[in-house]
Design a protein around this motif. Structure first.
Motif, short mmCIF file in Angstrom:
data_model
loop_
_atom_site.label_atom_id
_atom_site.label_comp_id
_atom_site.label_asym_id
_atom_site.label_seq_id
_atom_site.Cartn_x
_atom_site.Cartn_y
_atom_site.Cartn_z
N TYR A 233 0.90 -1.22 -0.07
CA TYR A 233 -0.05 -0.03 0.04
C TYR A 233 0.76 1.22 0.07
O TYR A 233 1.05 1.81 1.24
CB TYR A 233 -0.75 0.02 1.14
CG TYR A 233 -2.08 -1.16 1.01
CD1 TYR A 233 -3.10 -1.00 0.36
CD2 TYR A 233 -1.83 -2.47 1.85
CE1 TYR A 233 -4.12 -1.97 0.16
CE2 TYR A 233 -2.55 -3.59 1.83
CZ TYR A 233 -3.76 -3.32 0.74
OH TYR A 233 -4.64 -4.38 0.54
N ALA A 310 -9.03 -10.53 2.44
CA ALA A 310 -7.43 -9.92 2.53
C ALA A 310 -6.56 -10.79 1.77
O ALA A 310 -5.65 -10.12 1.15
CB ALA A 310 -6.79 -9.86 3.93
N LEU A 314 -4.26 -9.27 -1.51
CA LEU A 314 -2.65 -9.28 -1.02
C LEU A 314 -1.87 -10.47 -2.11
O LEU A 314 -0.84 -10.49 -2.01
CB LEU A 314 -2.17 -9.76 0.47
CG LEU A 314 -2.79 -8.53 1.30
CD1 LEU A 314 -2.58 -9.10 2.65
CD2 LEU A 314 -1.92 -6.98 0.94
N LYS A 334 0.86 -6.76 6.56
CA LYS A 334 0.12 -6.37 5.25
C LYS A 334 -1.23 -6.67 5.53
O LYS A 334 -2.43 -5.96 5.11
CB LYS A 334 0.58 -7.42 4.14
CG LYS A 334 1.90 -7.14 3.43
CD LYS A 334 2.14 -7.87 2.37
CE LYS A 334 3.18 -7.81 1.70
NZ LYS A 334 3.80 -8.51 0.59
N TRP A 338 -3.84 -3.74 5.08
CA TRP A 338 -5.00 -4.20 4.02
C TRP A 338 -6.21 -3.39 4.73
O TRP A 338 -7.09 -2.71 4.30
CB TRP A 338 -5.25 -5.57 4.08
CG TRP A 338 -6.60 -5.72 3.42
CD1 TRP A 338 -7.11 -5.84 2.18
CD2 TRP A 338 -7.43 -6.36 4.19
NE1 TRP A 338 -8.18 -6.17 2.02
CE2 TRP A 338 -8.89 -6.59 3.13
CE3 TRP A 338 -7.83 -6.61 5.31
CZ2 TRP A 338 -9.88 -7.12 3.73
CZ3 TRP A 338 -9.11 -7.26 5.78
CH2 TRP A 338 -10.17 -7.21 4.90
#
Length: 406
Positions: A233, A310, A314, A334, A338
């Motif tokens: 991100y 998620a 990812l 992550k 997320w």
């Protein structure tokens, strides 16, 4: 993660592997072949060969976080010359790092079974053959060492998969401890960047500041794992001026610190709740088991549908492998990023949007747990989050801004 389109598979038969072993095929790229019985050496002198093993995108086979404990994930990572990327072939068909063996988790022969570091035990799950085509094959499963989902990102787990000749199953072994090609230099950031300012990675929180914020954290939540997760991100803590960047970083860390008691807990502590997080009405069900979708990671990711959402975002199969969130630092971070960057929860905006659009820290509390804490429902919990945020902004040297409560 399973691909949505069929993968063309060119299987290598056990007979082909046995023939290669019997003939003692000389491999130009790797020096020789690993075999199950009386293997030829990989180097011309000495009893062992050692060095890095490179694959997809020129990255190295790496022991996650340099952790020598049995059960540690083996992954793809930028080549950096550390011991976590030094593998040896002692001539018994095994590949070893830190004196332990590359192992198929649980002795599985199934597609997508993870590999790990494990105490050497002479089992078939620890036997590997390198073919002339540069495949690394586990003969017991008749499958190749494979980079999951063709994902070249750092910390992508390795697995076994039917051999198909694809680039994510091709490996180059470097003899004699030779380093990876110059096209893959080690990262410039060693994480030791002092008390003030940005780290060399560009993150507005230095390692020293992070350590000050979370002095008693679980080893899962390491600074390197956080930095490795940031590329998922890129807008996080990089939007707006320096004050906004630091306020967003402080807000995220304050909220996830609250969720985990200062990053002390990698998993939900109340095991009695574990079976409650499987929503069987979902078409994909709960393939990892009824009790597998309890809270994990900095955001305490819960429920099978959240693991799937998620994971899909990812590029990870968290629905089938939810345990990655408590064993892989980058994956854990992550999942937190997320939620922060894409989910509104019981609020009306994401945590990221709340901070970069000046809605205030209070709106991030509403996004995280507003249904149970905001509007006077649990003022003590709200104040705990605010206190952490104010302390973290002080460490980062910025004002906390307005609208702190929800």
């Amino acid at each position: 993660m399973k691909l949505t389109t069929p993968r063309l598979r060119k299987r290598i038969s056990k007979r082909d592997i046995r023939a290669a072993v019997a003939l003692g095929v000389a491999l130009g790229a790797v020096g020789a072949a690993f075999v199950v019985a009386e293997p030829p050496r990989m180097s011309l002198a000495g009893d062992t060969a050692s060095g890095s093993i490179t694959g997809l995108a020129g990255k190295c086979i790496d022991v996650a976080d340099g952790n020598s404990a049995s059960g540690t994930t083996v992954q793809l990572y930028d080549c950096n010359g550390t011991q976590a990327q030094q593998w040896t072939n002692p001539g018994d068909g095994t590949l070893r790092a830190f004196g332990k063996c590359l192992d198929v988790r649980g002795g599985s022969t199934a597609d997508a079974a993870d590999v790990q570091l494990w105490d050497c035990n002479g089992g078939t799950a620890q036997q590997w053959v390198i073919t002339e085509a540069k495949d690394i094959v586990n003969p017991a499963a008749d499958k190749c060492l494979d980079v999951r989902a063709f994902n070249s990102a750092n910390r992508t787990p390795l697995q076994i998969w039917p051999c198909q000749g694809a680039a994510n199953e091709k490996w180059n072994v470097f003899e004699g401890g030779s380093e990876a090609p110059a096209t893959n230099p080690p990262p410039a950031d060693n994480g030791n960047d002092g008390d003030q300012g940005e780290s060399p990675s560009g993150f507005v929180v230095s390692e020293a500041q992070f350590n000050e914020m979370f002095p008693n954290r679980n080893p899962l939540y390491n600074y390197d794992g956080l930095k490795a997760a940031l590329n998922a991100y890129p807008g996080f803590a990089t939007s707006g001026d320096d004050t906004v960047k630091k306020q967003e970083a402080a807000a995220f860390l304050a909220n996830i610190g609250h969720e985990t008691s200062g990053l002390m807990y990698a998993v939900e502590q109340n095991t009695a709740n574990y079976s409650a997080y499987c929503d069987a009405s979902q078409a994909y069900g709960c393939p990892a088991g009824q009790d597998a979708y309890h809270g994990r990671g900095p955001i305490q990711l819960s429920w099978n549908y959240n693991y799937k959402a998620a994971g899909d975002a990812l590029g990870l199969d968290l629905l089938n492998n939810p345990g990655l969130v408590e064993t892989d630092a980058a994956v854990a971070w992550k999942t937190g990023l997320w939620y922060w960057n894409t989910q509104t929860g019981p609020g009306t905006m994401t945590g990221h949007d709340a901070m970069v659009n000046s809605a205030g820290f209070g709106q991030t509390i509403r996004t995280m747990n507003g249904a149970l804490e905001c509007d006077g429902k649990n003022p003590a919990q709200v104040q705990s989050r605010i206190d952490s945020y104010q302390r973290f902004t002080q460490i980062l040297g910025v004002a906390p801004g307005e609208s702190l409560s929800c």
